[in-house]
Design a protein around this motif. Structure first.
Motif, PDB file in Angstrom:
ATOM      1  N   ILE A 199       0.838  -1.200   0.000  1.00  0.00           N
ATOM      2  CA  ILE A 199       0.000   0.000   0.000  1.00  0.00           C
ATOM      3  C   ILE A 199       0.872   1.249   0.000  1.00  0.00           C
ATOM      4  N   GLN A 200       1.953   1.234   0.761  1.00  0.00           N
ATOM      5  CA  GLN A 200       2.858   2.388   0.817  1.00  0.00           C
ATOM      6  C   GLN A 200       3.501   2.654  -0.541  1.00  0.00           C
ATOM      7  N   SER A 201       3.693   1.609  -1.347  1.00  0.00           N
ATOM      8  CA  SER A 201       4.287   1.760  -2.677  1.00  0.00           C
ATOM      9  C   SER A 201       3.275   2.119  -3.747  1.00  0.00           C
ATOM     10  N   SER A 202       2.010   2.238  -3.392  1.00  0.00           N
ATOM     11  CA  SER A 202       0.970   2.548  -4.367  1.00  0.00           C
ATOM     12  C   SER A 202       0.983   4.030  -4.727  1.00  0.00           C
ATOM     13  N   PRO A 203       0.486   4.392  -5.918  1.00  0.00           N
ATOM     14  CA  PRO A 203       0.432   5.817  -6.291  1.00  0.00           C
ATOM     15  C   PRO A 203      -0.486   6.597  -5.357  1.00  0.00           C
ATOM     16  N   GLY A 204      -0.064   7.808  -5.023  1.00  0.00           N
ATOM     17  CA  GLY A 204      -0.864   8.693  -4.191  1.00  0.00           C
ATOM     18  C   GLY A 204      -0.468   8.743  -2.737  1.00  0.00           C
ATOM     19  N   THR A 205       0.371   7.802  -2.268  1.00  0.00           N
ATOM     20  CA  THR A 205       0.729   7.790  -0.851  1.00  0.00           C
ATOM     21  C   THR A 205       1.609   8.974  -0.469  1.00  0.00           C
ATOM     22  N   ARG A 206       2.348   9.527  -1.424  1.00  0.00           N
ATOM     23  CA  ARG A 206       3.191  10.690  -1.121  1.00  0.00           C
ATOM     24  C   ARG A 206       2.360  11.908  -0.726  1.00  0.00           C
TER      25      ARG A 206
END
Length: 305
Positions: free
Chosen positions: A228-235
């Motif tokens: 989940i942390q590597s998914s787009p949008g987490t930044r």
């Protein structure tokens, strides 16, 4: 052409994920380099070459300053607690199968929960993440646990994170109670509803009703949390604090926690223990009454004789 476009899109997502991981690693390395330079500058000073007398005097002063100031500088600048905190935040993840584009192959079996979809990260609404967890809309997992009707029988529960508007909606549905989902505004409250139903079905308290929603759903598992942390949008999730992960060398999934609120086997042990305890209590309560009845019967027999 459509197949090629799909492959290119998948490769682009994979490269973006790798780029995010490399950026995080580069930031950590830069912080460590800055930290090391501060320690070196605090413990050493450049020598002077003006003259022999001045250099010897400065060397002696440098030695004195190093002997007196170095311990304090090391205490202030080395910051051992920060480096220890960084090492402690590392979480062990288990290796999972990936497809040709580097994406995980579903379902992901983790011992307790089985994850079928990671969902999509919602970064523009603050209630869809906390400092520790991210709640992607569309996240779906299943878990075997005690049935709502008969907790001593197995039941498959489907756990979902749904779009609830300003805040996420958490849902747990039993495979034999599809028309009666358990819904709440937090994962802990949703899990707590399930545990209360279990106690009511047994008739006694066999499990603590304090919810452990992230563990029951599965998005707190290090392997899933890493994906989940590597998914787009987490930044863009401002409140979320990133964690560091490391692949487990053993390659084996961690054993399911011995908790009756998460494990079906632990729940059965708790039910058996609670029922045996209730039987013992009833026997102790009935024993004095039986003794009184026996004494009354023996007294009556003596009077009749």
């Amino acid at each position: 052409m459509q197949e090629k476009i799909v492959i290119v899109k998948e490769e682009r997502r994979f490269l973006l994920k790798k780029l995010y991981q490399l950026q995080a690693a580069a930031e950590a390395e830069s912080q460590l380099q800055i930290h090391n330079t501060k320690v070196q500058s605090a413990g050493h000073s450049p020598p002077s070459v003006s003259s022999e007398s001045s250099s010897s005097a400065k060397k002696s002063s440098v030695k004195k300053r190093v002997s007196t100031d170095t311990p304090e500088n090391l205490k202030v600048n080395s910051k051992p607690k920060k480096t220890m905190a960084l090492t402690k935040t590392k979480k062990m993840v288990q290796p999972i199968p990936l497809d040709m584009t580097g994406r995980p192959v579903f379902p992901i079996v983790l011992g307790g929960p089985t994850v079928h979809s990671l969902g999509e990260v919602v970064s523009d609404r603050p209630d869809y993440h906390t400092e520790e967890f991210i709640f992607p809309v569309g996240f779906c997992s299943t878990r075997v646990y005690g049935s709502l009707r008969d907790p001593e029988k197995k039941c498959v529960y489907t756990c979902k994170v749904l779009d609830g508007g300003s805040s996420p909606s958490f849902e747990i549905v039993a495979d034999n109670e599809l028309d009666a989902p358990l819904v709440a505004r937090s994962a802990n409250d949703c899990h707590s509803l399930l545990l209360r139903h279990i106690n009511n079905a047994v008739g006694i308290e066999v499990v603590n009703t304090q919810g452990r929603g992230p563990e029951f759903f599965g998005f707190s598992h290090p392997t899933i949390q890493n994906l989940i942390q590597s998914s787009p949008g987490t930044r863009k999730c401002s409140a979320y604090k990133w964690s560091k992960f490391e692949v487990s060398r053993s390659g084996e999934p961690p054993a399911e926690e011995n908790d009756a609120s998460l494990s079906f086997d632990a729940l059965q042990r708790s039910i058996a223990f609670s029922k045996s305890h209730m039987r013992m209590v009833k026997m102790k309560e009935e024993q004095p009454e039986q003794m009184i009845r026996d004494s009354n019967a023996s007294l009556r027999d003596l009077l009749m004789s």
